[in-house]
Design a protein around this motif. Sequence first.
Motif, PDB file in Angstrom:
ATOM      1  N   LEU A  11       0.816  -1.212   0.000  1.00 19.36           N
ATOM      2  CA  LEU A  11       0.000   0.000   0.000  1.00 19.36           C
ATOM      3  C   LEU A  11       0.849   1.261   0.000  1.00 19.36           C
ATOM      4  O   LEU A  11       0.559   2.222  -0.712  1.00 19.36           O
ATOM      5  CB  LEU A  11      -0.943   0.021   1.212  1.00 19.36           C
ATOM      6  CG  LEU A  11      -2.158  -0.862   1.104  1.00 19.36           C
ATOM      7  CD1 LEU A  11      -2.876  -0.942   2.445  1.00 19.36           C
ATOM      8  CD2 LEU A  11      -3.103  -0.356   0.032  1.00 19.36           C
ATOM      9  N   ASP A  41      -8.633   5.513   4.719  1.00 16.08           N
ATOM     10  CA  ASP A  41      -8.472   4.291   5.504  1.00 16.08           C
ATOM     11  C   ASP A  41      -8.155   3.118   4.593  1.00 16.08           C
ATOM     12  O   ASP A  41      -8.630   3.041   3.457  1.00 16.08           O
ATOM     13  CB  ASP A  41      -9.755   3.953   6.268  1.00 16.08           C
ATOM     14  CG  ASP A  41     -10.042   4.895   7.415  1.00 16.08           C
ATOM     15  OD1 ASP A  41      -9.158   5.710   7.769  1.00 16.08           O
ATOM     16  OD2 ASP A  41     -11.153   4.816   7.965  1.00 16.08           O
ATOM     17  N   ASP A  42      -7.355   2.206   5.111  1.00 15.08           N
ATOM     18  CA  ASP A  42      -7.125   0.918   4.462  1.00 15.08           C
ATOM     19  C   ASP A  42      -8.254   0.015   4.947  1.00 15.08           C
ATOM     20  O   ASP A  42      -8.383  -0.228   6.141  1.00 15.08           O
ATOM     21  CB  ASP A  42      -5.764   0.370   4.873  1.00 15.08           C
ATOM     22  CG  ASP A  42      -5.522  -1.049   4.390  1.00 15.08           C
ATOM     23  OD1 ASP A  42      -6.325  -1.561   3.578  1.00 15.08           O
ATOM     24  OD2 ASP A  42      -4.530  -1.650   4.836  1.00 15.08           O
ATOM     25  N   ASP A  82      -8.932  -3.124   3.527  1.00 16.85           N
ATOM     26  CA  ASP A  82      -8.683  -4.525   3.186  1.00 16.85           C
ATOM     27  C   ASP A  82      -8.243  -5.266   4.442  1.00 16.85           C
ATOM     28  O   ASP A  82      -7.277  -4.892   5.083  1.00 16.85           O
ATOM     29  CB  ASP A  82      -7.594  -4.645   2.119  1.00 16.85           C
ATOM     30  CG  ASP A  82      -8.041  -4.094   0.777  1.00 16.85           C
ATOM     31  OD1 ASP A  82      -9.258  -4.099   0.517  1.00 16.85           O
ATOM     32  OD2 ASP A  82      -7.182  -3.652   0.004  1.00 16.85           O
ATOM     33  N   ARG A  85      -9.151  -3.076   9.380  1.00 22.88           N
ATOM     34  CA  ARG A  85      -9.218  -1.677   8.950  1.00 22.88           C
ATOM     35  C   ARG A  85      -8.162  -0.844   9.666  1.00 22.88           C
ATOM     36  O   ARG A  85      -7.952  -1.000  10.864  1.00 22.88           O
ATOM     37  CB  ARG A  85     -10.598  -1.091   9.227  1.00 22.88           C
ATOM     38  CG  ARG A  85     -11.714  -1.783   8.459  1.00 22.88           C
ATOM     39  CD  ARG A  85     -13.088  -1.292   8.872  1.00 22.88           C
ATOM     40  NE  ARG A  85     -13.231  -1.326  10.327  1.00 22.88           N
ATOM     41  CZ  ARG A  85     -13.748  -0.329  11.049  1.00 22.88           C
ATOM     42  NH1 ARG A  85     -14.182   0.768  10.478  1.00 22.88           N
ATOM     43  NH2 ARG A  85     -13.843  -0.435  12.364  1.00 22.88           N
ATOM     44  N   ARG A  90      -5.005   5.768   8.375  1.00 19.45           N
ATOM     45  CA  ARG A  90      -3.661   6.042   7.874  1.00 19.45           C
ATOM     46  C   ARG A  90      -3.416   7.541   7.781  1.00 19.45           C
ATOM     47  O   ARG A  90      -4.296   8.293   7.394  1.00 19.45           O
ATOM     48  CB  ARG A  90      -3.463   5.425   6.490  1.00 19.45           C
ATOM     49  CG  ARG A  90      -3.622   3.924   6.474  1.00 19.45           C
ATOM     50  CD  ARG A  90      -3.432   3.328   5.097  1.00 19.45           C
ATOM     51  NE  ARG A  90      -4.107   4.105   4.083  1.00 19.45           N
ATOM     52  CZ  ARG A  90      -3.580   4.429   2.896  1.00 19.45           C
ATOM     53  NH1 ARG A  90      -2.396   4.013   2.558  1.00 19.45           N
ATOM     54  NH2 ARG A  90      -4.264   5.149   2.030  1.00 19.45           N
ATOM     55  N   ALA A 105      -0.097   3.480  10.437  1.00 19.70           N
ATOM     56  CA  ALA A 105      -1.224   2.594  10.142  1.00 19.70           C
ATOM     57  C   ALA A 105      -1.784   2.128  11.485  1.00 19.70           C
ATOM     58  O   ALA A 105      -1.237   1.240  12.123  1.00 19.70           O
ATOM     59  CB  ALA A 105      -0.770   1.415   9.287  1.00 19.70           C
TER      60      ALA A 105
END
Length: 164
Positions: free
Chosen positions: A23, A85-86, A88, A91, A94, A108
């Motif tokens: 990412l 936000d990530d 995958d 959660r 970020r 993160a």
Amino acid sequence: MPRRQRTTRSLAALLLLAALGWLVRSFDLEPLDPRTTAPDRAAAARSIPGPESDAGSDRIARAFDQRESGFMVTVEGRVERRLADDRDGSRHQRFLLRLANGHTLLVAHNIDLAERVPVEHGDRLRLRGQYEWNERGGVLHWTHHDPDGRHPGGWIERAGRRFE
């Protein structure tokens, strides 16, 4: 704990780290040497005093130069940029943090295990987490408690309030 369960958890942790690294690399957010992006390093260093923050910033700079990973560190810095936000897997909230020495790193923060931190650009934060090297400056994760009690806990402090 059964060996199979330990193996599964270890594999899951490695996959999470690989996903975080992917990412960070997939977004063209910072130059390759994050220490060259601060327009006024002296002003940045003056804005975040304290021996612990200086020691953490110095530790990150050494780790970046030597491509080290996997250690817990306490740092202080200012929010440079909020990111999406990530979503995958687990959660993660970020954002990019600029340290006193001008170095930037991705934070993160797992919001499935800890409360979201209400950060804005320019907010001053104090954090404890695990540093993982990448060519963009690195990632600070484990900024939360470990519900299983096997990993040292991390946290984020903003305006006198601790999120863990």
